[in-house]
Design a protein around this motif. Sequence first.
Motif, PDB file in Angstrom:
ATOM      1  N   ASP A 126      -1.672  -0.553  -0.245  1.00  0.00           N
ATOM      2  CA  ASP A 126      -1.432  -1.738  -0.979  1.00  0.00           C
ATOM      3  C   ASP A 126      -2.164  -2.842   0.128  1.00  0.00           C
ATOM      4  O   ASP A 126      -1.757  -3.913  -0.124  1.00  0.00           O
ATOM      5  CB  ASP A 126       0.108  -2.166  -0.937  1.00  0.00           C
ATOM      6  CG  ASP A 126       0.683  -1.549  -2.039  1.00  0.00           C
ATOM      7  OD1 ASP A 126       0.015  -0.684  -2.818  1.00  0.00           O
ATOM      8  OD2 ASP A 126       1.928  -1.544  -2.061  1.00  0.00           O
ATOM      9  N   ASN A 174      -4.623  -5.046   1.997  1.00  0.00           N
ATOM     10  CA  ASN A 174      -6.026  -5.859   1.405  1.00  0.00           C
ATOM     11  C   ASN A 174      -6.918  -5.876   2.546  1.00  0.00           C
ATOM     12  O   ASN A 174      -7.466  -6.737   2.933  1.00  0.00           O
ATOM     13  CB  ASN A 174      -5.739  -7.187   0.835  1.00  0.00           C
ATOM     14  CG  ASN A 174      -6.862  -7.766   0.257  1.00  0.00           C
ATOM     15  OD1 ASN A 174      -7.646  -7.187  -0.263  1.00  0.00           O
ATOM     16  ND2 ASN A 174      -6.949  -9.278   0.103  1.00  0.00           N
ATOM     17  N   ASP A 175      -7.223  -4.493   3.010  1.00  0.00           N
ATOM     18  CA  ASP A 175      -8.305  -4.484   4.034  1.00  0.00           C
ATOM     19  C   ASP A 175      -8.894  -2.904   3.830  1.00  0.00           C
ATOM     20  O   ASP A 175      -8.268  -2.011   3.942  1.00  0.00           O
ATOM     21  CB  ASP A 175      -7.641  -4.541   5.386  1.00  0.00           C
ATOM     22  CG  ASP A 175      -8.913  -4.373   6.483  1.00  0.00           C
ATOM     23  OD1 ASP A 175      -9.033  -3.317   6.822  1.00  0.00           O
ATOM     24  OD2 ASP A 175      -9.145  -5.606   6.864  1.00  0.00           O
ATOM     25  N   ASN A 197      -6.403   0.401   3.962  1.00  0.00           N
ATOM     26  CA  ASN A 197      -6.333   1.013   2.459  1.00  0.00           C
ATOM     27  C   ASN A 197      -7.062   2.501   2.221  1.00  0.00           C
ATOM     28  O   ASN A 197      -6.279   3.200   1.540  1.00  0.00           O
ATOM     29  CB  ASN A 197      -6.248  -0.028   1.557  1.00  0.00           C
ATOM     30  CG  ASN A 197      -7.639  -0.429   1.067  1.00  0.00           C
ATOM     31  OD1 ASN A 197      -8.611   0.221   1.190  1.00  0.00           O
ATOM     32  ND2 ASN A 197      -7.881  -1.766   0.656  1.00  0.00           N
ATOM     33  N   SER A 230      -3.339 -13.110   7.179  1.00  0.00           N
ATOM     34  CA  SER A 230      -2.352 -12.146   6.371  1.00  0.00           C
ATOM     35  C   SER A 230      -1.200 -11.604   7.344  1.00  0.00           C
ATOM     36  O   SER A 230      -1.744 -11.177   8.761  1.00  0.00           O
ATOM     37  CB  SER A 230      -3.019 -11.017   5.613  1.00  0.00           C
ATOM     38  OG  SER A 230      -2.021 -10.076   5.134  1.00  0.00           O
TER      39      SER A 230
END
Length: 152
Positions: free
Chosen positions: A20, A22-23, A27, A117
């Motif tokens: 989940d 976002n990298d 991930n 983030s």
Amino acid sequence: MSKTIKMVLPINGKVLPLSDVNDYLFNKKIMGEGAAIEPIDGNVLSPIDGKIVLIYKTNHAVAVENEDGIKVLIHVGLDSAKLEGKGFALYVKVGDNVKAGDKILSFDRELLEKNASITTPVVITNSERVKNYDVDYSVKAAGKEFAQFSID
């Protein structure tokens, strides 16, 4: 003979699968096996007993190595290095011994959220040694056991 190692949640918040995040490096588990946390506060605890072996110069990431040579990296936020250390406070230095649950770092959650983030991956960087990695995604309180795995 295998040995079971338990990790405590280093930050209060919601535990997420690495898929989940976002990298790409996290991930796809290129950085290692683990989980991520959506923090609800800014205190970071050591997930394992061990020694501080790495602190990034921008203070956004710290690695702890246990007596078995397992290295756990706590990477506070994504793109957080661009803050150049602003909003981060360290409570340890490289070479310090820590226990699981010891406070090692804090960060200004609001500042981080405005600029990057806040998703915080917690990964075992030498996870080729890890078997039977298991995460309890229901744990939300820092200092409580949230993951365990085996090593030979």
